[in-house]
Design an enzyme around this catalytic site. Structure first.
Site, short mmCIF file in Angstrom:
data_model
loop_
_atom_site.label_atom_id
_atom_site.label_comp_id
_atom_site.label_asym_id
_atom_site.label_seq_id
_atom_site.Cartn_x
_atom_site.Cartn_y
_atom_site.Cartn_z
CB ILE A 65 -1.12 0.18 1.13
CG1 ILE A 65 -0.17 -0.20 2.44
CG2 ILE A 65 -2.22 -0.81 1.01
CD1 ILE A 65 -1.09 -0.22 3.70
N GLY A 66 2.24 1.22 0.09
CA GLY A 66 2.77 2.30 0.21
C GLY A 66 4.09 2.08 0.32
CD GLU A 67 9.31 1.42 -1.84
OE1 GLU A 67 8.76 1.00 -2.63
OE2 GLU A 67 10.71 1.19 -1.66
N GLY A 68 7.77 4.37 1.82
CA GLY A 68 8.51 5.47 2.27
C GLY A 68 9.86 5.54 2.14
CB THR A 69 12.21 7.64 3.73
OG1 THR A 69 11.68 8.57 3.20
CG2 THR A 69 13.86 8.04 3.25
N GLY A 71 10.65 2.03 4.46
CA GLY A 71 10.00 0.92 4.86
C GLY A 71 9.05 0.76 3.55
CB ILE A 72 7.86 -1.73 1.64
CG1 ILE A 72 9.24 -1.33 0.68
CG2 ILE A 72 6.59 -2.21 0.76
CD1 ILE A 72 9.67 -2.64 -0.07
CG ASP A 183 8.22 14.24 8.00
OD1 ASP A 183 7.97 15.16 7.12
OD2 ASP A 183 8.38 13.13 7.10
N1 LIG Z 1 -1.06 2.01 9.43
C1 LIG Z 1 -1.41 2.53 8.07
N2 LIG Z 1 -2.55 1.99 7.44
C2 LIG Z 1 -2.66 1.95 6.10
N3 LIG Z 1 -1.50 2.71 5.32
C3 LIG Z 1 -0.35 3.12 5.97
C4 LIG Z 1 -0.46 2.76 7.43
N4 LIG Z 1 1.15 3.22 7.55
C5 LIG Z 1 1.65 3.74 6.48
N5 LIG Z 1 0.70 3.63 5.58
C6 LIG Z 1 1.07 3.95 4.12
O1 LIG Z 1 2.42 3.80 3.57
C7 LIG Z 1 2.96 4.96 3.27
C8 LIG Z 1 4.28 5.03 3.85
O2 LIG Z 1 4.28 4.98 5.40
P1 LIG Z 1 5.31 5.79 6.24
O3 LIG Z 1 4.96 7.16 5.77
O4 LIG Z 1 4.86 5.09 7.76
O5 LIG Z 1 6.68 5.44 5.63
P2 LIG Z 1 8.09 6.37 5.75
O6 LIG Z 1 9.21 5.37 5.35
O7 LIG Z 1 8.41 6.71 7.17
O8 LIG Z 1 7.50 7.55 4.70
P3 LIG Z 1 8.21 8.93 4.56
O9 LIG Z 1 9.22 8.63 3.21
O10 LIG Z 1 7.07 9.61 4.01
O11 LIG Z 1 8.81 9.48 5.82
C9 LIG Z 1 2.09 6.10 3.90
O12 LIG Z 1 2.04 7.34 2.97
C10 LIG Z 1 1.01 5.25 3.85
O13 LIG Z 1 0.08 5.62 2.70
#
Ligand SMILES: Nc1ncnc2c1ncn2[C@@H]1O[C@H](COP(=O)(O)OP(=O)(O)OP(=O)(O)O)[C@@H](O)[C@H]1O
Length: 404
Positions: A65-69, A71-72, A183
């Site tokens: 559902i998503g990928e951030g800096t 983690g996936i 953030d």
């Molecule tokens: N509890 C959750 N329920 C549903 N989707 C989630 C949840 N946590 C994270 N996500 C999805 O995953 C994406 C990435 O998560 P998250 O922001 O925690 O990762 P990150 O690596 O810290 O990201 P960033 O690069 O924005 O700092 C989010 O934008 C969101 O769409």
């Protein structure tokens, strides 16, 4: 880069700065790590505090559902409880010291937070190898950035108020508990299909205390970054989150990012265009801020918020102006915002339960991706007698990193 990805990471720099100005303490021993994660005394046995981690093989991955800096994130089913969770695989920094400091911070803060507007970390789950760690969080169907990019009609003002009230309640809880998120942005705001908004992504969050200690200024995604951070003020407070909340309110009301700068200098210019040039009169100490040694702001005498939101009520404009006070000491607190007459006048905030439901496009978008590497059958049945504690696990991963 499309608007969605820009919204998620517009010029985010220096997501974590271990070598910056921030004081740090060594973490290398299990006991110290336990105390770090729990805030409890180090002489309590680890297992008493943290319990045992389950294996990720007990979760069935459904889709990405998503990928951030750092983690996936997967939508997954807990096969024991049949509940849907969000499983965030921590991205290991194998070149360096293992688990990123941002993930340790996220676990540390989330383990202590319990509020309906803060995403709930249910448990930390492990993979077959010690290098794989997953955060099992309550699942939220939407994130606001994707919603804003995909919805047919913009949020109504009454829905905007409903969202903002929830964000402000989450912030009030964090700030009362001495946590600054650092953030805040629309992509870090999640929403359940019951209209409940949750603040997520605590990778940059910090505890703050008195006296205020220096923190790295390069936090908060550029579009939401407060002027004191852009001008390199050495200390930062909860007011950086309040500035970001102002940007989010502006974005929700205007249906587009309020201050979409492409560089730090352009970001400052956009702020000055909207709010006028600050001075020592309204922001004592302003002219001594480090960045102004080599740079002077353009002169712009007017506050243009009313021009930008001509239809907004006087109470709405007052709230925005309060959130956009240049002087962080004068900026609105979450508690003050919650008292704003803007939320008490028509159109009244809608009930979260009456928020419309939106198509769950994320469930389809990422479905082609592969399973988390440790979600394959690992014979979890054989392993349950030998589950590691979170502290054992993290202790073995954190080699010599120094963290606050
Ligand atoms: N509890 C959750 N329920 C549903 N989707 C989630 C949840 N946590 C994270 N996500 C999805 O995953 C994406 C990435 O998560 P998250 O922001 O925690 O990762 P990150 O690596 O810290 O990201 P960033 O690069 O924005 O700092 C989010 O934008 C969101 O769409």
């Amino acid at each position: 880069m499309n608007a969605e990805s820009l919204r998620k990471s517009p010029n985010k720099t220096n997501k974590e700065t271990e070598n910056g100005a921030e004081p740090s303490a060594p973490i290398s021993k299990k006991g110290i790590l336990t105390s770090f994660l729990t805030g409890k005394s180090m002489d309590i046995p680890d297992s008493d505090i943290l319990g045992r981690c389950r294996f990720v093989s007990e979760f069935e991955k459904l889709n990405r559902i998503g990928e951030g800096t750092y983690g996936i994130v997967y939508r997954a089913k807990d096969t024991i409880s049949d509940k849907i969770v969000a499983l965030k695989k921590v991205r290991m920094d194998l070149e360096r010291d293992g688990i990123p400091v941002s993930s340790l911070r996220e676990i540390q803060v989330l383990l202590k937070c319990r509020h309906e507007n803060i995403v709930h970390l249910k448990e930390v789950v492990v993979g077959r190898s010690l290098e794989s760690i997953f955060l099992a969080m309550e699942y939220c169907e939407q994130d606001l950035a994707s919603l804003l990019d995909n919805m047919q009609a913009p949020f109504t003002e009454s829905q905007v108020k409903c969202i903002m009230l929830q964000v402000l309640r989450g912030l009030r809880y964090l700030h009362h508990n001495f946590v600054v998120h650092r953030d805040l942005k629309v992509s870090n705001l999640l929403m359940t299909d019951k209209g409940c908004v949750k603040i997520a992504d605590f990778g940059l969050a910090r505890w703050f205390g008195v006296p205020l200690r220096p923190m790295t200024p390069h936090v908060v995604t550029l579009w939401y970054r407060a002027p004191e951070l852009l001008l390199q003020a050495p200390t930062q407070t909860t007011s950086v989150d309040m500035w970001a909340a102002g940007c989010i309110l502006g974005e929700l009301l205007g249906h587009k990012p309020l201050l979409p700068g492409r560089s730090e200098i352009q970001q400052l210019e956009l702020i000055v265009d909207l709010l006028g040039t600050p001075s020592d009169a309204i922001w004592p100490g302003f002219s001594e801020l480090p960045a102004l040694e080599n740079y002077s702001l353009k002169q712009q005498p007017y506050n243009n918020l009313k021009q930008r939101f001509p239809w907004l009520s006087a109470a709405g404009l007052r709230l925005l102006n309060f959130l956009f006070m240049y002087d962080p000491r004068k900026r609105a607190t979450a508690e003050e915002c919650l008292q704003s007459s803007y939320f008490k006048e028509p159109p009244l905030p809608c009930d979260p339960k009456l928020m419309p439901t939106f198509p769950q496009h994320r469930n389809i978008k990422g479905s082609k991706t592969s399973a988390p590497s440790d979600s394959t059958n690992t014979g979890a049945g054989d392993q349950t007698n030998n589950l590691p504690a979170i502290s054992d696990l993290l202790g073995s991963l954190v080699k010599k990193r120094r963290i606050e």
